[in-house]
Write a protein that holds these residues in place. Structure first.
Motif, PDB file in Angstrom:
ATOM      1  N   ASP A 273       0.734  -1.160  -0.176  1.00  8.06           N
ATOM      2  CA  ASP A 273       0.017  -0.199   0.049  1.00  8.06           C
ATOM      3  C   ASP A 273       0.725   1.289   0.024  1.00  8.06           C
ATOM      4  N   GLU A 274       2.012   1.231   0.679  1.00  8.99           N
ATOM      5  CA  GLU A 274       2.920   2.346   0.754  1.00  8.99           C
ATOM      6  C   GLU A 274       3.422   2.810  -0.586  1.00  8.99           C
TER       7      GLU A 274
ATOM      8  N   ILE B  87       1.863   1.970  -3.398  1.00  9.84           N
ATOM      9  CA  ILE B  87       1.078   2.334  -4.432  1.00  9.84           C
ATOM     10  C   ILE B  87       0.551   3.905  -3.886  1.00  9.84           C
ATOM     11  N   ASN B  88       0.537   4.008  -2.803  1.00 13.49           N
ATOM     12  CA  ASN B  88       0.164   5.565  -2.210  1.00 13.49           C
ATOM     13  C   ASN B  88       1.297   6.538  -2.929  1.00 13.49           C
TER      14      ASN B  88
ATOM     15  N   ARG C 148      -5.951   7.112  -5.067  1.00 12.64           N
ATOM     16  CA  ARG C 148      -5.869   5.940  -6.222  1.00 12.64           C
ATOM     17  C   ARG C 148      -6.948   6.378  -7.252  1.00 12.64           C
TER      18      ARG C 148
END
Length: 162
Positions: free
Chosen positions: A61-62, A64-65, A96
C-alpha cells in the motif's frame, strides 16, 4: 495456494540480440496485460516471473500511495502550466483515483548492474496519462519502492540506480 505467474508468448524482443526477451502478462495494479521486457544476461525467465509475481503484482500500500502521490503532483504541475482541454474528472482525481487516468503498456525489468550477486531488481513501467498525452509516462521502481512518476525520459536502468 497461489498460482505461479507465467509470461505468455515469450520470445526474442530483438532478432539481433538473442538475450533480449519479452512476454505478456497481467500487471495487477492497472488490471491489464502488458509486455514485459528483460535481458537474459541480467536475469533468468524464472527470476523475471518471480519479481513480477511477488513484487510488481503485490506492491505494498505504501508504494501504491507513493505512486499516486507522485502522479498527482505531476498532474497538478502539468495542468497548472498549460491551457489544454482535459477529461472530465481529472482535475478532481486524487489518491488512487488518479490510476483511472493512467495506462501502462510495457514494463522493462532490470537487475542491479553494479554487483551481479545482488538480487535487487527494478522496473520501468511505460505508458501514458490523460494530463500529458504528448510525452508519455514512466514509473521508475527499485525493488518495491516507487522512485519516480514522470514524463518519459528514456534513461532505462540508469534511472533506477543513479
Amino acid at each position: 495456494m497461489i498460482e505461479k505467474f507465467h509470461l505468455n508468448n515469450i520470445g526474442l524482443d530483438d532478432p539481433l540480440d538473442e538475450n533480449s526477451m519479452s512476454g505478456f502478462g497481467l500487471l495487477t495494479l492497472f488490471q491489464c496485460d502488458v509486455e514485459y521486457h528483460f535481458s537474459t544476461e541480467d536475469m533468468s525467465l524464472e527470476e523475471a516471473e518471480l519479481y513480477i509475481q511477488e513484487v510488481l503484482n503485490r506492491l505494498p500500500d505504501e508504494a501504491i500511495n507513493e505512486l499516486c502521490k507522485k502522479a498527482c503532483e505531476w498532474k497538478i504541475d502539468k495542468m497548472s502550466s498549460d491551457t489544454a482541454e482535459y477529461p472530465s474528472g481529472l482535475a478532481e482525481a486524487y489518491g488512487r483515483g488518479i490510476l483511472d487516468f493512467m495506462s501502462v503498456g510495457e514494463v522493462y525489468l532490470y537487475r542491479y548492474p553494479y554487483n551481479s550477486s545482488d538480487d535487487t531488481f527494478g522496473a520501468i513501467l511505460g505508458g501514458g496519462t490523460e494530463w500529458d498525452t504528448e510525452n508519455g509516462m514512466e514509473i521508475v521502481i527499485r525493488g518495491s519502492k516507487v522512485l519516480e512518476v514522470r514524463e518519459y525520459l528514456g534513461y532505462g536502468k540508469t534511472a533506477i540506480w543513479s
